[in-house]
Design a protein around this motif. Structure first.
Motif, PDB file in Angstrom:
ATOM      1  N   ALA A   1       1.161  -3.876   6.335  1.00 37.10           N
ATOM      2  CA  ALA A   1       2.036  -3.466   7.438  1.00 37.10           C
ATOM      3  C   ALA A   1       1.254  -2.831   8.587  1.00 37.10           C
ATOM      4  CB  ALA A   1       3.081  -2.473   6.934  1.00 37.10           C
ATOM      5  N   MET A   2      -0.011  -2.493   8.333  1.00 35.95           N
ATOM      6  CA  MET A   2      -0.826  -1.875   9.386  1.00 35.95           C
ATOM      7  C   MET A   2      -1.850  -2.922   9.869  1.00 35.95           C
ATOM      8  SD  MET A   2       0.155   1.577   9.261  1.00 35.95           S
ATOM      9  CE  MET A   2      -1.121   2.830   9.111  1.00 35.95           C
TER      10      MET A   2
ATOM     11  N   GLN B   1      -3.348   6.626  15.293  1.00 35.22           N
ATOM     12  CA  GLN B   1      -3.088   5.330  14.656  1.00 35.22           C
ATOM     13  C   GLN B   1      -1.752   4.754  15.159  1.00 35.22           C
ATOM     14  OE1 GLN B   1      -4.865   3.321  13.100  1.00 35.22           O
ATOM     15  NE2 GLN B   1      -3.583   2.006  11.845  1.00 35.22           N
TER      16      GLN B   1
ATOM     17  N   LEU C   1      -3.444  -1.485   4.968  1.00 33.09           N
ATOM     18  CA  LEU C   1      -2.215  -2.063   4.396  1.00 33.09           C
ATOM     19  C   LEU C   1      -1.710  -3.251   5.220  1.00 33.09           C
ATOM     20  CD1 LEU C   1      -0.224   1.184   3.471  1.00 33.09           C
ATOM     21  CD2 LEU C   1      -0.876  -0.630   1.865  1.00 33.09           C
TER      22      LEU C   1
ATOM     23  N   HIS D   1      -4.690   3.398   3.950  1.00 31.22           N
ATOM     24  CA  HIS D   1      -3.400   3.157   4.604  1.00 31.22           C
ATOM     25  C   HIS D   1      -3.546   2.216   5.811  1.00 31.22           C
ATOM     26  CE1 HIS D   1      -0.900   6.718   2.772  1.00 31.22           C
ATOM     27  NE2 HIS D   1      -1.349   5.868   1.881  1.00 31.22           N
TER      28      HIS D   1
ATOM     29  N   TYR E   1      -8.501   8.192   2.679  1.00 28.05           N
ATOM     30  CA  TYR E   1      -7.049   7.957   2.653  1.00 28.05           C
ATOM     31  C   TYR E   1      -6.622   7.155   3.878  1.00 28.05           C
ATOM     32  CZ  TYR E   1      -3.704  10.225   5.839  1.00 28.05           C
ATOM     33  OH  TYR E   1      -2.912  10.502   6.914  1.00 28.05           O
TER      34      TYR E   1
ATOM     35  N   VAL F   1      -0.487   2.879  -1.201  1.00 26.52           N
ATOM     36  CA  VAL F   1       0.252   3.978  -0.556  1.00 26.52           C
ATOM     37  C   VAL F   1      -0.008   5.276  -1.324  1.00 26.52           C
ATOM     38  CG1 VAL F   1       2.548   4.893  -0.024  1.00 26.52           C
ATOM     39  CG2 VAL F   1       2.035   2.481   0.423  1.00 26.52           C
ATOM     40  N   LEU F   2       0.106   5.212  -2.650  1.00 21.08           N
ATOM     41  CA  LEU F   2      -0.041   6.416  -3.471  1.00 21.08           C
ATOM     42  C   LEU F   2      -1.480   6.930  -3.491  1.00 21.08           C
ATOM     43  CD1 LEU F   2       2.317   5.418  -6.417  1.00 21.08           C
ATOM     44  CD2 LEU F   2       2.748   7.135  -4.649  1.00 21.08           C
TER      45      LEU F   2
ATOM     46  N   ASP G   1      -1.903   8.851  -0.327  1.00 21.28           N
ATOM     47  CA  ASP G   1      -1.155  10.113  -0.421  1.00 21.28           C
ATOM     48  C   ASP G   1      -1.888  11.111  -1.307  1.00 21.28           C
ATOM     49  OD1 ASP G   1       0.771   8.926   1.132  1.00 21.28           O
ATOM     50  OD2 ASP G   1       2.164   8.548  -0.521  1.00 21.28           O
TER      51      ASP G   1
ATOM     52  N   GLU H   1       0.230  -2.923  -3.172  1.00 17.93           N
ATOM     53  CA  GLU H   1       0.585  -2.080  -2.025  1.00 17.93           C
ATOM     54  C   GLU H   1       1.082  -0.700  -2.432  1.00 17.93           C
ATOM     55  OE1 GLU H   1       2.898  -3.545   1.326  1.00 17.93           O
ATOM     56  OE2 GLU H   1       2.484  -5.564   0.595  1.00 17.93           O
TER      57      GLU H   1
END
Lengths: 284, 284
Positions: free
Chosen positions: B84-85, B148, B82, B79, B75, B107-108, B111, B103
């Protein structure tokens, strides 16, 4: 009176949730987590605490379990609001986490809140049934994620969802967590949660129908989030499928079913019945 | 031989992890989850399974706990990759989830994998200490998220991190999960995990120094991910702070410390010692 009791439970769970976040090291991430867990009706918390009172569960355990489910709920809102998901900039009347901070922070806030939920629930103070609570919440959280994926898939599907499909989707997306909340007290007490499942299933569906109605009839001012989104997106909802009047009737029937399911509990279940009536009368 | 044993443990945990994902309803999300949990060295799984063998924990419990920590690790990678990361398009030699799907799905998937990890760990089959495992993994997962966030904050900070700061950051970001893995067997057996903490702390730090060295000396072909990222981003790493030779020496010293910490366990700890030697000799 129900609104006062709801407020009181909301204050209890907010205090516990804030304390849990503040127990983590100070950081920009912690500020954003605090923002993410603030506000909200705390309906799930109410169900946990009042459900637990029916089984004489110690109040501290009930409030901590309530904080756990509200942490899961808050994480799901932060992630659902992301630009890649529903792209919302307003939540609970406040800017969303990715707007006030940034997307990376919003991803991490959600991730951290999910961990925090299981940390709260697995705490030795939660008593001998805490592992069962963790397992059932983990399953509900997994269903919630599937429901969100089904919801996103529906937006790009060639044909609109049927009533059956939307019922299944919502049972996953919002129903599972609401059901867990109603059943948590029984689990904490080591009692069979099954008798609460009919209540919770009807309640969860009524809740979602009411949400769809609010998206049509509500105001951003009162709901604290953008409204009219579903029609704008051409999304199939209980309102678009049933019509507004039939949706209201259906929600009313479901609330009656939910209340009837608690008949054996007598007066002890009055708070849960009030919660069921509340979900279809609320303005936010 | 260590590589064969590592492969064998990897196959065991992969089978358990796949089965757990496949037990969820069929959906595009599930396909993406299967993709996300495939591949990898499974070092954390190895530590759990071999650590558990030292305490005579039933193999099925050890493999399931290993699947849980690999789900958390997977997980975090989905993430972290991504846009944005870290914005990575290659992971374990395969396209990342947001590249192969999108994307929202990434995310899901992350999660859902976090929920799955706690579901696996809280399973009644995991025995009487499962709530302790959940609580400790939830804390480690929370530390990972903080690490992170600290890493992202460091990228935009005015001054580069000091050696102390980077050590703290990495203890959170990768160390906590590695430590949990090494300690899980003791926890499953209801034994004090503290004697394994010195091993795990030294191991985690050696692992991260080796990662920084691989980012300089490794190839995308062998590591299955983009290399040279740290220097490109002007990031402070153990290599940039210590220099390449001193970083290698430090990693070697830490591996020796990790092995020494297991002295009291004698021959039973040989696999964990081999794992420590492996983390600084690996090419991926």
């Amino acid at each position: 009176m129900f609104p006062e009791l709801l407020n009181h439970r909301a204050e209890q769970v907010s205090a516990r949730l804030n304390a849990a976040v503040l127990a983590t090291p100070p950081h920009r991430l912690r500020d954003a987590m605090l923002h993410a867990v603030s506000g909200g009706k705390r309906l799930r918390a109410f169900l946990v605490i009042e459900g637990a009172a029916m089984f004489d569960v110690p109040a501290a355990q009930a409030v901590q379990a309530a904080a756990a489910v509200e942490a899961i709920h808050a994480y799901s809102l932060v992630h659902d609001d992301l630009p890649a998901m529903d792209d919302d900039d307003l939540r609970r009347g406040q800017p969303t986490v990715h707007v006030k901070w940034d997307e990376a922070t919003a991803v991490l806030v959600g991730d951290g809140l999910q961990s925090l939920a299981f940390d709260l629930l697995a705490d030795p103070a939660m008593g001998p049934h805490r592992a069962d609570l963790v397992a059932s919440l983990a399953k509900a959280a997994g269903a919630m994620v599937l429901g969100q994926a089904q919801d996103i898939a529906a937006e790009t599907a060639d044909t609109p969802l049927t009533l059956d499909q939307i019922t299944t989707l919502q049972a996953n997306k919002t129903g599972a967590l609401i059901a867990w909340s109603a059943e948590a007290g029984a689990r904490l007490a080591g009692e069979d949660p099954a008798p609460l499942t009919s209540y919770a299933t009807a309640l969860g569906l009524a809740f979602q129908i009411a949400d769809d109605i609010l998206d049509v009839e509500g105001s951003a001012d009162k709901t604290g989030k953008r409204v009219g989104k579903d029609a704008e997106a051409g999304k199939a909802t209980f309102v678009s499928l049933l019509g507004l009047d039939a949706a209201k009737n259906r929600a009313g029937e479901l609330v009656q079913q939910a209340c009837d399911a608690l008949a054996n509990y007598g007066e002890r279940a009055e708070s849960l019945r009030a919660a069921a009536r509340f979900v279809i009368s609320r303005e936010s």
